[in-house]
Design an enzyme around this catalytic site. Sequence first.
Site, PDB file in Angstrom:
ATOM      1  N   CYS A 106      55.302 -56.292  46.165  1.00 37.48           N
ATOM      2  CA  CYS A 106      56.276 -55.460  46.881  1.00 37.48           C
ATOM      3  C   CYS A 106      57.692 -55.599  46.339  1.00 37.48           C
ATOM      4  O   CYS A 106      58.560 -54.788  46.661  1.00 37.48           O
ATOM      5  CB  CYS A 106      56.248 -55.785  48.370  1.00 37.48           C
ATOM      6  N   HIS A 128      62.717 -53.201  51.733  1.00 44.06           N
ATOM      7  CA  HIS A 128      61.282 -52.983  51.579  1.00 44.06           C
ATOM      8  C   HIS A 128      60.694 -52.679  52.952  1.00 44.06           C
ATOM      9  O   HIS A 128      61.042 -53.320  53.944  1.00 44.06           O
ATOM     10  CB  HIS A 128      60.634 -54.230  50.970  1.00 44.06           C
ATOM     11  N   ASN A 182      53.454 -49.438  54.418  1.00 42.38           N
ATOM     12  CA  ASN A 182      53.986 -50.263  53.326  1.00 42.38           C
ATOM     13  C   ASN A 182      53.395 -49.756  52.012  1.00 42.38           C
ATOM     14  O   ASN A 182      52.207 -49.914  51.762  1.00 42.38           O
ATOM     15  CB  ASN A 182      53.590 -51.719  53.587  1.00 42.38           C
TER      16      ASN A 182
HETATM   17  N1  ACO Z   1      44.560 -54.022  65.703  1.00 40.43           N
HETATM   18  C1  ACO Z   1      44.432 -54.755  66.827  1.00 40.43           C
HETATM   19  N2  ACO Z   1      44.553 -56.107  66.848  1.00 40.43           N
HETATM   20  C2  ACO Z   1      44.820 -56.711  65.671  1.00 40.43           C
HETATM   21  C3  ACO Z   1      44.964 -56.000  64.465  1.00 40.43           C
HETATM   22  C4  ACO Z   1      44.812 -54.599  64.530  1.00 40.43           C
HETATM   23  N3  ACO Z   1      44.947 -53.815  63.412  1.00 40.43           N
HETATM   24  N4  ACO Z   1      45.234 -56.880  63.461  1.00 40.43           N
HETATM   25  C5  ACO Z   1      45.266 -58.099  64.011  1.00 40.43           C
HETATM   26  N5  ACO Z   1      45.009 -58.015  65.360  1.00 40.43           N
HETATM   27  C6  ACO Z   1      44.969 -59.089  66.336  1.00 40.43           C
HETATM   28  C7  ACO Z   1      44.642 -60.427  65.712  1.00 40.43           C
HETATM   29  O1  ACO Z   1      43.247 -60.598  65.583  1.00 40.43           O
HETATM   30  C8  ACO Z   1      45.250 -61.382  66.718  1.00 40.43           C
HETATM   31  O2  ACO Z   1      44.359 -61.509  67.792  1.00 40.43           O
HETATM   32  P1  ACO Z   1      44.181 -62.937  68.530  1.00 40.43           P
HETATM   33  O3  ACO Z   1      45.533 -63.252  69.106  1.00 40.43           O
HETATM   34  O4  ACO Z   1      43.123 -62.639  69.538  1.00 40.43           O
HETATM   35  O5  ACO Z   1      43.766 -63.886  67.445  1.00 40.43           O
HETATM   36  C9  ACO Z   1      46.479 -60.632  67.227  1.00 40.43           C
HETATM   37  O6  ACO Z   1      46.265 -59.247  66.912  1.00 40.43           O
HETATM   38  C10 ACO Z   1      47.785 -61.086  66.610  1.00 40.43           C
HETATM   39  O7  ACO Z   1      47.639 -61.148  65.189  1.00 40.43           O
HETATM   40  P2  ACO Z   1      48.812 -61.604  64.263  1.00 40.43           P
HETATM   41  O8  ACO Z   1      48.349 -61.593  62.835  1.00 40.43           O
HETATM   42  O9  ACO Z   1      49.415 -62.876  64.782  1.00 40.43           O
HETATM   43  O10 ACO Z   1      49.861 -60.403  64.470  1.00 40.43           O
HETATM   44  P3  ACO Z   1      51.347 -60.277  64.020  1.00 40.43           P
HETATM   45  O11 ACO Z   1      52.182 -60.030  65.186  1.00 40.43           O
HETATM   46  O12 ACO Z   1      51.745 -61.387  63.084  1.00 40.43           O
HETATM   47  O13 ACO Z   1      51.296 -58.930  63.177  1.00 40.43           O
HETATM   48  C11 ACO Z   1      51.332 -58.258  60.851  1.00 40.43           C
HETATM   49  C12 ACO Z   1      50.519 -58.837  62.012  1.00 40.43           C
HETATM   50  C13 ACO Z   1      51.727 -56.849  61.232  1.00 40.43           C
HETATM   51  C14 ACO Z   1      50.471 -58.255  59.611  1.00 40.43           C
HETATM   52  C15 ACO Z   1      52.609 -59.094  60.612  1.00 40.43           C
HETATM   53  O14 ACO Z   1      52.267 -60.447  60.582  1.00 40.43           O
HETATM   54  C16 ACO Z   1      53.350 -58.759  59.338  1.00 40.43           C
HETATM   55  O15 ACO Z   1      53.936 -57.707  59.205  1.00 40.43           O
HETATM   56  N6  ACO Z   1      53.425 -59.700  58.378  1.00 40.43           N
HETATM   57  C17 ACO Z   1      54.253 -59.605  57.166  1.00 40.43           C
HETATM   58  C18 ACO Z   1      53.795 -58.589  56.191  1.00 40.43           C
HETATM   59  C19 ACO Z   1      54.667 -58.668  54.955  1.00 40.43           C
HETATM   60  O16 ACO Z   1      55.887 -58.653  55.000  1.00 40.43           O
HETATM   61  N7  ACO Z   1      54.057 -58.766  53.774  1.00 40.43           N
HETATM   62  C20 ACO Z   1      54.813 -58.911  52.551  1.00 40.43           C
HETATM   63  C21 ACO Z   1      54.938 -57.655  51.829  1.00 40.43           C
HETATM   64  S1  ACO Z   1      53.408 -56.927  51.408  1.00 40.43           S
HETATM   65  C22 ACO Z   1      53.100 -57.168  49.694  1.00 40.43           C
HETATM   66  O17 ACO Z   1      53.796 -57.820  48.973  1.00 40.43           O
HETATM   67  C23 ACO Z   1      51.862 -56.584  49.123  1.00 40.43           C
END
Ligand code: ACO
Length: 344
Positions: free
Chosen positions: A133, A271, A301
Amino acid sequence: MKGSAARMAARRPALMGHEHMLRSRLAGTGSYLPEKVLTNHDLERMVDTSDAWIFARTGIRERRVSVDETSSEMGAKAAKNALKAAGLHPRDIDLVVVGTVTPDMAFPSTACFIQSRLGIRPGAAAFDVSAACSGFLYALDAADKYIRSGSAHNALVIGVDRFSKIIDWKDRSTCVLFGDGAGAVVLKAEKGRHGILSTRIHSDGRRWEMLYAPNTCQPSPFEASEPVLPYLRMQGNETFKIAVRTMGGAIAEVMEENGLKPEDITCLVPHQANLRIIEAIRERLKLSPDKVVTNLEKYGNTSAASIPIALDEAVREGRIKANDIILFVAFGGGLTWASSVVRW
Ligand code: ACO
């Protein structure tokens, strides 16, 4: 000059003029998004998720997916739009740098394919940069250095990714986040105060397991280890925290280097990974929402393409004017991160 006075002078090129310095001016922007729209409701039919969860956690409503267009096809279309905006012809380009982690092939580079697709002069330089990214800002930094050194005069810098090819469409924790697309800028060598003031790139390979996609090559018959699935994997929650901290630090670095205060920033083009990450950065900088460009609601993204697509939209909407100070910041797999300041 001694000590802190010398350090301050070295850090303040933005405010100190430098009228005779060779810089990379952003002469034109362009973008391209594939036609197919995949909404959160479409995803509800593919995995156990909901529009409400995706929107609340990420700010994404829909994304675009490529049906049959490769990264070089999308990149070439974005580049064509950027060339048109810059009023340049492909024969004027002497350097093509592409940020991508989803190249058409292992080789040739996506940049070589784009060179050929656009009819850019044989003999021009073309290469890819792999920084996930952060790929666009890495590519921008490389091209800027060729221009400042006098090795290139007109460069195409492209960010393009086709993550629909590396996503596990059965994994709800990642498949809802990404989309395909391409963005491009034309850099022109010019003396004066306008253009890229500075770019900083960083990486920390120790943390590669936070976010990665194994390559898709066939296993060799001599290989001892079991083949791994080629899908993208991400430790989302942990990556989120590191992204907020690291992008905040990267912004502070280029602002300090250029002697800038938050009120000097006209526009932040971050980003587009997660609206909550962008909000956290905005609040740290105390920027008003109208100064921050976001479009992840429509595109998700798009990895290396996200900054140049957002920039192109902001330019075409008339949000960016001459002399504006634009701040870019990115974070991605590697881990990699980068920031840049531009005087428009
Ligand atoms: N739909 C419903 N529930 C979901 C989904 C979904 N699509 N995905 C995960 N959940 C659930 C999980 O199973 C978890 O359930 P549990 O509590 O029963 O275990 C719950 O939702 C919370 O999951 P988290 O992973 O803790 O959710 P979070 O609030 O962290 O959001 C996300 C996830 C959106 C991926 C976030 O962590 C994020 O944006 N991370 C950073 C991404 C990023 O910046 N990446 C770098 C750039 S990308 C690149 O370089 C290619």
